[in-house]
Design a protein around this motif. Structure first.
Motif, PDB file in Angstrom:
ATOM      1  N   ALA A 185       0.826  -1.205   0.000  1.00  0.00           N
ATOM      2  CA  ALA A 185       0.000   0.000   0.000  1.00  0.00           C
ATOM      3  C   ALA A 185       0.861   1.257   0.000  1.00  0.00           C
ATOM      4  N   LEU A 186       1.968   1.235   0.751  1.00  0.00           N
ATOM      5  CA  LEU A 186       2.880   2.382   0.759  1.00  0.00           C
ATOM      6  C   LEU A 186       3.515   2.570  -0.611  1.00  0.00           C
ATOM      7  N   TYR A 187       3.896   1.482  -1.250  1.00  0.00           N
ATOM      8  CA  TYR A 187       4.414   1.549  -2.619  1.00  0.00           C
ATOM      9  C   TYR A 187       3.425   2.252  -3.541  1.00  0.00           C
ATOM     10  N   ALA A 188       2.146   1.876  -3.442  1.00  0.00           N
ATOM     11  CA  ALA A 188       1.132   2.486  -4.299  1.00  0.00           C
ATOM     12  C   ALA A 188       0.964   3.966  -3.987  1.00  0.00           C
ATOM     13  N   ARG A 189       1.004   4.331  -2.698  1.00  0.00           N
ATOM     14  CA  ARG A 189       0.864   5.739  -2.326  1.00  0.00           C
ATOM     15  C   ARG A 189       1.999   6.584  -2.891  1.00  0.00           C
ATOM     16  N   LEU A 190       3.199   6.011  -2.942  1.00  0.00           N
ATOM     17  CA  LEU A 190       4.364   6.741  -3.433  1.00  0.00           C
ATOM     18  C   LEU A 190       4.627   6.510  -4.917  1.00  0.00           C
ATOM     19  N   TYR A 191       3.783   5.743  -5.569  1.00  0.00           N
ATOM     20  CA  TYR A 191       4.098   5.301  -6.931  1.00  0.00           C
ATOM     21  C   TYR A 191       4.407   6.432  -7.911  1.00  0.00           C
ATOM     22  N   PRO A 192       3.740   7.576  -7.879  1.00  0.00           N
ATOM     23  CA  PRO A 192       4.109   8.628  -8.841  1.00  0.00           C
ATOM     24  C   PRO A 192       5.588   8.995  -8.793  1.00  0.00           C
ATOM     25  N   LEU A 193       6.206   8.908  -7.630  1.00  0.00           N
ATOM     26  CA  LEU A 193       7.644   9.192  -7.537  1.00  0.00           C
ATOM     27  C   LEU A 193       8.450   8.129  -8.266  1.00  0.00           C
ATOM     28  N   PHE A 194       8.080   6.865  -8.092  1.00  0.00           N
ATOM     29  CA  PHE A 194       8.788   5.782  -8.765  1.00  0.00           C
ATOM     30  C   PHE A 194       8.605   5.868 -10.282  1.00  0.00           C
ATOM     31  N   GLN A 195       7.403   6.215 -10.710  1.00  0.00           N
ATOM     32  CA  GLN A 195       7.150   6.346 -12.136  1.00  0.00           C
ATOM     33  C   GLN A 195       7.975   7.481 -12.730  1.00  0.00           C
ATOM     34  N   GLN A 196       8.054   8.597 -12.014  1.00  0.00           N
ATOM     35  CA  GLN A 196       8.860   9.719 -12.517  1.00  0.00           C
ATOM     36  C   GLN A 196      10.322   9.325 -12.621  1.00  0.00           C
ATOM     37  N   ALA A 197      10.844   8.631 -11.604  1.00  0.00           N
ATOM     38  CA  ALA A 197      12.241   8.198 -11.638  1.00  0.00           C
ATOM     39  C   ALA A 197      12.484   7.243 -12.801  1.00  0.00           C
ATOM     40  N   TYR A 198      11.518   6.395 -13.088  1.00  0.00           N
ATOM     41  CA  TYR A 198      11.661   5.452 -14.203  1.00  0.00           C
ATOM     42  C   TYR A 198      11.682   6.192 -15.534  1.00  0.00           C
ATOM     43  N   GLU A 199      10.820   7.187 -15.677  1.00  0.00           N
ATOM     44  CA  GLU A 199      10.826   7.973 -16.902  1.00  0.00           C
ATOM     45  C   GLU A 199      12.143   8.711 -17.075  1.00  0.00           C
ATOM     46  N   GLU A 200      12.737   9.158 -15.980  1.00  0.00           N
ATOM     47  CA  GLU A 200      14.025   9.846 -16.059  1.00  0.00           C
ATOM     48  C   GLU A 200      15.132   8.944 -16.578  1.00  0.00           C
ATOM     49  N   LEU A 201      14.978   7.641 -16.428  1.00  0.00           N
ATOM     50  CA  LEU A 201      15.981   6.695 -16.909  1.00  0.00           C
ATOM     51  C   LEU A 201      15.904   6.501 -18.421  1.00  0.00           C
ATOM     52  N   GLY A 202      14.900   7.069 -19.056  1.00  0.00           N
ATOM     53  CA  GLY A 202      14.783   6.956 -20.499  1.00  0.00           C
ATOM     54  C   GLY A 202      13.583   6.169 -20.963  1.00  0.00           C
ATOM     55  N   TYR A 203      12.560   6.046 -20.110  1.00  0.00           N
ATOM     56  CA  TYR A 203      11.350   5.316 -20.475  1.00  0.00           C
ATOM     57  C   TYR A 203      10.124   6.215 -20.300  1.00  0.00           C
ATOM     58  N   PRO A 204       9.987   7.253 -21.108  1.00  0.00           N
ATOM     59  CA  PRO A 204       8.926   8.245 -20.863  1.00  0.00           C
ATOM     60  C   PRO A 204       7.515   7.738 -21.100  1.00  0.00           C
ATOM     61  N   ARG A 205       7.346   6.679 -21.864  1.00  0.00           N
ATOM     62  CA  ARG A 205       5.995   6.174 -22.131  1.00  0.00           C
ATOM     63  C   ARG A 205       5.863   4.708 -21.731  1.00  0.00           C
ATOM     64  N   ARG A 206       6.631   4.327 -20.712  1.00  0.00           N
ATOM     65  CA  ARG A 206       6.528   2.989 -20.150  1.00  0.00           C
ATOM     66  C   ARG A 206       6.260   3.111 -18.656  1.00  0.00           C
ATOM     67  N   TYR A 207       6.007   1.973 -18.022  1.00  0.00           N
ATOM     68  CA  TYR A 207       5.482   2.010 -16.661  1.00  0.00           C
ATOM     69  C   TYR A 207       6.333   1.144 -15.733  1.00  0.00           C
ATOM     70  N   PHE A 208       6.735   1.755 -14.618  1.00  0.00           N
ATOM     71  CA  PHE A 208       7.658   1.076 -13.716  1.00  0.00           C
ATOM     72  C   PHE A 208       7.064  -0.197 -13.133  1.00  0.00           C
ATOM     73  N   ASN A 209       5.788  -0.175 -12.793  1.00  0.00           N
ATOM     74  CA  ASN A 209       5.210  -1.374 -12.193  1.00  0.00           C
ATOM     75  C   ASN A 209       5.202  -2.544 -13.176  1.00  0.00           C
ATOM     76  N   ASP A 210       5.048  -2.262 -14.457  1.00  0.00           N
ATOM     77  CA  ASP A 210       5.149  -3.323 -15.457  1.00  0.00           C
ATOM     78  C   ASP A 210       6.570  -3.890 -15.486  1.00  0.00           C
ATOM     79  N   ARG A 211       7.560  -3.006 -15.386  1.00  0.00           N
ATOM     80  CA  ARG A 211       8.953  -3.472 -15.348  1.00  0.00           C
ATOM     81  C   ARG A 211       9.192  -4.301 -14.094  1.00  0.00           C
ATOM     82  N   LEU A 212       8.643  -3.878 -12.982  1.00  0.00           N
ATOM     83  CA  LEU A 212       8.787  -4.624 -11.739  1.00  0.00           C
ATOM     84  C   LEU A 212       8.235  -6.035 -11.885  1.00  0.00           C
ATOM     85  N   VAL A 213       7.035  -6.162 -12.439  1.00  0.00           N
ATOM     86  CA  VAL A 213       6.429  -7.488 -12.607  1.00  0.00           C
ATOM     87  C   VAL A 213       7.308  -8.363 -13.501  1.00  0.00           C
ATOM     88  N   ALA A 214       7.833  -7.787 -14.574  1.00  0.00           N
ATOM     89  CA  ALA A 214       8.692  -8.553 -15.474  1.00  0.00           C
ATOM     90  C   ALA A 214       9.948  -9.040 -14.759  1.00  0.00           C
TER      91      ALA A 214
END
Length: 296
Positions: A185-214
């Motif tokens: 639940a805490l992960y979900a509450r903070l998720y916009p931060l994780f998504q922004q950090a993931y986009e900064e790595l060069g994935y602007p139209r991909r989703y961090f949680n999808d990468r996590l599941v993979a």
């Protein structure tokens, strides 16, 4: 977790929450330098006459680029809504550390996690777990204090010592004690931060949680050898003495050495610890894989 290594963190052009690493357990400068050399430092070549114009047959049209994902395969809003007033990513360390301390306790937080740049550390490490290297300087967790131990000495191949598995016991016990539901639940509450950090790595139209599941799926596919694993020291062609040879071990079996870094971490932990870690990964995956397809 494995020993600290000296591999460099993969820069931004190509790239979870407390729970994600707890449960486990992830070229811009080069391009810029190359471009600077090309435009400013390359030798000046004498001017030459332009070649005659040749009209070539019209080339067939290039295939259209692969479509970008139209939305996340594993939406996080199915877990919990994001906090309404999150700090900016660059200023998020104090708030994230406060929430982690509430979940884990301040003593455990200081003992096991690195809270400076925590969100970016988690995102980079999760991404790297599916790749060849997961540099320890980017981990959101503290590396194990003891050295990696083997059954022999010198340059000859040897095996990972059975006693090496004990180095991971404290971290696994800590991970198993974390309450899964509040952590996710805490992960979900903070998720916009994780998504922004993931986009900064060069994935602007991909989703961090999808990468996590993979990556979690990949970890669950790690081999489970029945016997001791052979390792050898990586050759170093230098006269400078290596003061930390224990970070140079690699698997003798080339198939094992070619595995992604996350799978190799599990192998180094020993069979019993690998089974415990996979049980945690499996439980986490049940929660963050929110799509019907991913849950199968």
């Amino acid at each position: 977790m494995p020993d600290q290594d000296t591999a460099e963190f993969r820069p931004a052009p190509e790239r979870t929450s407390p729970a994600l690493w707890i449960v486990l357990v992830t070229f811009a400068c080069v391009v810029a330098a190359g471009a600077a050399w090309w435009f400013w430092l390359r030798p000046v070549e004498p001017a030459v006459a332009p070649p005659p114009v040749v009209v070539a047959p019209e080339a067939p049209a290039a295939p259209p680029p692969a479509p970008e994902a139209s939305g996340p395969q594993n939406p996080v809003d199915a877990l919990a809504p994001p906090d309404a007033a999150l700090p900016a990513l660059a200023e998020s360390d104090p708030r994230v550390a406060e929430l982690l301390a509430e979940l884990l306790g301040r003593d455990k937080l200081a003992m096991f996690l690195q809270t400076d740049g925590f969100v970016r550390r988690v995102v980079a490490t999760v991404d790297n777990l599916g790749r060849a290297h997961a540099p320890s300087r980017m981990w959101p967790v503290q590396p194990t204090a003891q050295r990696f131990v083997v059954d022999g000495t010198g340059e000859a191949p040897t095996t990972i010592a059975a006693a090496n598995a004990a180095r991971y016991s404290a971290f696994l016990a800590f991970a198993e004690a974390v309450p899964m539901e509040p952590a996710v639940a805490l992960y979900a509450r903070l998720y916009p931060l994780f998504q922004q950090a993931y986009e900064e790595l060069g994935y602007p139209r991909r989703y961090f949680n999808d990468r996590l599941v993979a990556v979690l799926d990949q970890l669950l596919q790690a081999p489970e050898p029945a016997g001791p694993l052979q390792v050898k020291l990586t050759p170093v062609n230098t006269d400078v003495p290596n003061l930390r040879p224990w970070v140079r071990y690699e698997f003798v079996d080339p198939a094992l050495e070619a595995l992604p870094s996350g799978q190799k971490i599990l192998l180094r932990m020993g069979p019993a610890n690998e089974a415990r870690a996979k049980a945690l990964v499996r439980e986490l995956r049940k929660r963050v894989a929110t799509s019907d397809v991913a849950r199968k």
